[in-house]
Enzyme design. Structure first.
Site, short mmCIF file in Angstrom:
data_model
loop_
_atom_site.label_atom_id
_atom_site.label_comp_id
_atom_site.label_asym_id
_atom_site.label_seq_id
_atom_site.Cartn_x
_atom_site.Cartn_y
_atom_site.Cartn_z
CE1 TYR A 65 -3.46 -2.72 0.00
CE2 TYR A 65 -3.51 -2.18 2.77
CZ TYR A 65 -3.32 -3.40 1.64
OH TYR A 65 -4.26 -3.96 1.30
CG HIS A 99 -0.33 -8.96 0.32
ND1 HIS A 99 -0.60 -7.67 0.21
CD2 HIS A 99 -2.01 -8.43 -0.20
CE1 HIS A 99 -1.75 -6.62 0.08
NE2 HIS A 99 -2.67 -7.78 -0.23
#
Length: 322
Positions: free
Chosen positions: A55, A140
């Site tokens: 992110y 992830h």
């Protein structure tokens, strides 16, 4: 705010703070606005905060760590993710990131679910966050990396769990079937399913949720607005669905859901948040929050009274599966 837990997971507030937006997902937000979003979420009672190196190329972790630095560490739960290492890249620093975040590409992502890669990722995340432990570490988006993620990746996280560096381990991704495989085959404590247990998509109900209940694994539901379509009371034609333009039939279905919800005094986003919390397997709903106003509106939606009769009518009408 109420909390939920399983024997394998720390207690999570029923609403979690999704940190992608303060990593400049889609557009830039300044430091003060990002800090205000975290502060407002805290004031609203949110104590579960989720982020990832992906992110904003580390920006979300740095901003979240700075905003939480003066908060009592034992009062909140912090999760981050592994699988994408951030590697210095001076030659691309003049260009914007090409993966959806409004940040310069001074580093690039490199997939790595090896033991060394996972250990390095956690060490670097600890530094960016300014903490000495992570409560939850997720593999992830291991969609194309099952072999490594399910062996060396999860093995390294279990090693860190045994050392007390992390408290719970799992995986997070946009599909339910591979998450079900993790629950079935690996020693995971928790999974994060994005967009696959919503008003419009109940794929997680087929295998993932039953397996999670059987194994005592917690499920975090993320992307409950399906990237935008369910985030407003009445979506416009072509509204975003899973980061692309929604087909007309999905927009129409969202309106039919909204028609029924409105008869019970409930708007579409409030129903989107309430829906996954009807399942005991779901320990938290993570909502992306960019501003203080979004934190406050998320709390209002969470607190909306949603009658059971509404769910029965939605199911009978065939617009919400279960």
């Amino acid at each position: 705010m109420r909390t939920r837990a399983t024997p394998k997971t720390p207690a999570l507030t029923e609403i979690g703070f999704g940190g992608a937006q303060i990593g400049n997902l889609g557009r830039e937000v300044d430091d003060a606005t990002a800090r205000g979003a975290v502060d407002a979420a805290w004031d609203a009672g949110i104590r579960y905060f989720d982020t990832a190196p992906h992110y904003g190329l580390g920006l979300s972790e740095r901003r979240l760590g700075a905003a939480l630095r003066d908060r009592p560490r034992e009062e909140y739960v912090l999760s981050t993710k592994v699988g994408r290492l951030l590697v210095d890249s001076p030659g691309t620093a003049h260009r914007p990131d090409d993966d959806g975040f409004a940040v310069p590409a001074s580093v690039v992502r490199r997939w790595d679910f090896s033991r060394d890669g996972v250990l390095r990722s956690i060490e670097e995340s600890l530094g960016r966050l300014g903490v000495d432990r992570i409560d939850i570490a997720y593999l992830h988006d291991p969609d194309e990396h099952w072999d490594d993620a399910s062996t060396t990746g999860v093995g390294a996280l279990i090693e860190l769990r045994e050392q007390g560096v992390v408290r719970a381990v799992g995986a997070g991704m946009n599909q339910a079937s591979v998450l079900a495989d993790f629950v079935e085959r690996c020693d995971v404590d928790i999974v994060m399913v994005a967009g696959r247990y919503t008003l419009l998509d109940d794929a997680a109900a087929e295998r993932l949720l039953p397996l999670a209940a059987e194994r005592g694994v917690g499920v975090v539901a993320a992307a409950v607005y399906n990237s935008g379509l369910l985030s407003v009371p009445r979506p416009a034609p072509g509204a975003s669905y899973d980061y692309t333009s929604a087909p007309d039939e999905l927009v129409d279905r969202a309106h039919r859901i909204a028609d029924i919800c409105e008869r019970y005094g409930v708007d579409l986003p409030s129903a989107a948040i309430a829906h996954p919390l009807r399942r005991d397997e779901v320990v938290s709903v993570v909502v992306g929050i960019r501003t203080a106003a979004q934190a406050e509106s998320t709390l209002e939606r969470y607190r909306a009274r949603v009658p059971e009769e509404m769910w029965r009518e939605l199911t009978a009408a065939g617009v919400v599966a279960q």
